[in-house]
Enzyme design. Structure first.
Site, mmCIF file in Angstrom:
data_model
loop_
_atom_site.group_PDB
_atom_site.id
_atom_site.type_symbol
_atom_site.label_atom_id
_atom_site.label_comp_id
_atom_site.label_asym_id
_atom_site.label_seq_id
_atom_site.Cartn_x
_atom_site.Cartn_y
_atom_site.Cartn_z
ATOM 1 N N ASP A 158 29.585 -45.338 -10.279
ATOM 2 C CA ASP A 158 30.460 -45.040 -9.153
ATOM 3 C C ASP A 158 31.015 -43.623 -9.296
ATOM 4 O OD1 ASP A 158 31.764 -45.418 -6.828
ATOM 5 O OD2 ASP A 158 32.921 -47.169 -7.460
ATOM 6 N N PHE A 170 16.403 -35.911 2.995
ATOM 7 C CA PHE A 170 15.133 -36.353 2.410
ATOM 8 C C PHE A 170 14.214 -37.032 3.414
ATOM 9 C CE2 PHE A 170 17.744 -35.813 -1.340
ATOM 10 C CZ PHE A 170 16.850 -35.273 -2.250
ATOM 11 N N HIS A 202 27.195 -36.157 14.331
ATOM 12 C CA HIS A 202 27.304 -37.201 13.312
ATOM 13 C C HIS A 202 28.510 -38.085 13.604
ATOM 14 C CE1 HIS A 202 24.549 -34.669 10.915
ATOM 15 N NE2 HIS A 202 24.233 -35.802 10.323
ATOM 16 N N HIS A 203 28.593 -39.186 12.886
ATOM 17 C CA HIS A 203 29.698 -40.129 13.015
ATOM 18 C C HIS A 203 31.017 -39.482 12.596
ATOM 19 C CE1 HIS A 203 29.566 -40.608 8.614
ATOM 20 N NE2 HIS A 203 28.249 -40.582 8.763
ATOM 21 N N LYS A 214 32.055 -38.416 8.861
ATOM 22 C CA LYS A 214 31.460 -37.299 8.116
ATOM 23 C C LYS A 214 32.447 -36.142 8.075
ATOM 24 C CE LYS A 214 27.244 -34.513 7.718
ATOM 25 N NZ LYS A 214 27.040 -34.884 6.300
#
Length: 249
Positions: free
Chosen positions: A32, A102, A134-135, A138
């Site tokens: 984490d 990616f 974006h959401h 972000k």
């Protein structure tokens, strides 16, 4: 391939699902953001995949390099430090592959944009700008993907020299400035567009991510490639290095 994940957020969980569904790969360990990271925690790993945040990556990258395990990094926001970190990777004889995105699809978008920017360069009637959505969760803007797209334009169109992230009230955009606009909206996964405009016509190139699967599967494939590359030729790599090898196969 035994994979250690650094970061257990949405992308980390998506990657874990893809790795666990594979017969060839397995999750070795999950760290984490708050976990202490030392070179020893990566013992027994064949690859490390890091999807955290800038501060966590900068705190942990030296330990990842020192472990000698090849590292795939999807954490963004540290581009200005890339030359320095690349030198550290090479000096340690380790391997690292960085990409802001990616997804195979978005990298096809990059290559298409690269060619479009080159083709319009001699024709001053064509202007170009970029946008990304974006959401609302972000935090960084423009996105790392948008910055990469902007760099493709600057590298292939000498008429554009600088990136403008925000327009100042009362100030006009200069012809050598490339505007990159950002929208944060609802739950949008990610939309990146290039708009090429002239008096006669408009060309639009757009990549729309429908979910995180493309990002996650691309990161796993990049880790598989880097693990093999590390054995033959350690070093600092980008997604272009991986894709050049993939597309030439």
């Amino acid at each position: 391939m035994k994979v250690t994940l650094v970061g257990n957020g949405r992308m980390g969980q998506q990657i874990a699902g893809i790795v666990n569904a594979s017969d060839a790969n397995v999750i070795h360990k999950v760290l984490d953001v708050s976990d202490a990271v030392t070179p020893e925690v990566f013992e027994g790993s064949d690859a490390i995949i890091d999807f955290t945040v800038r501060d966590a990556f900068l705190a942990n990258y030296k330990a990842m390099i020192a472990s000698g395990v090849p590292v795939v990094v999807g954490t963004t926001g540290w581009d200005e430090l890339m030359p320095q970190i690349a030198e550290e990777v090479n000096a340690a004889g380790s391997s690292m592959l960085y990409s802001a995105n990616f997804s195979l699809g978005v990298n096809v978008f990059f290559r298409t944009l690269r060619e479009a920017a080159r083709l319009i360069a001699p024709f001053e009637q064509f202007d170009i700008a970029l946008s990304e959505q974006h959401h609302t969760g972000k935090a960084d803007f423009p996105s790392g993907t948008a910055i990469k797209a902007a760099q493709e334009v600057l590298n292939n169109n000498p008429r554009k020299r600088t990136i403008v992230r925000e327009l100042e009230d009362g100030k006009k955009l200069q012809s050598d400035e490339l505007q990159v606009s950002s929208i944060r909206l609802g739950t949008v996964f990610g939309v990146h567009s290039a708009i090429i405009d002239s008096e006669s016509d408009t060309i639009e190139l757009t990549h729309t991510a429908k979910n995180r699967t493309g990002f996650a599967s691309g990161a796993v494939r990049a880790a598989e490639w880097l693990a093999q590359q590390h054995a033959a030729k350690p070093g600092f790599y980008t997604m272009d290095d991986f894709l050049n090898d993939l597309f030439s196969a």
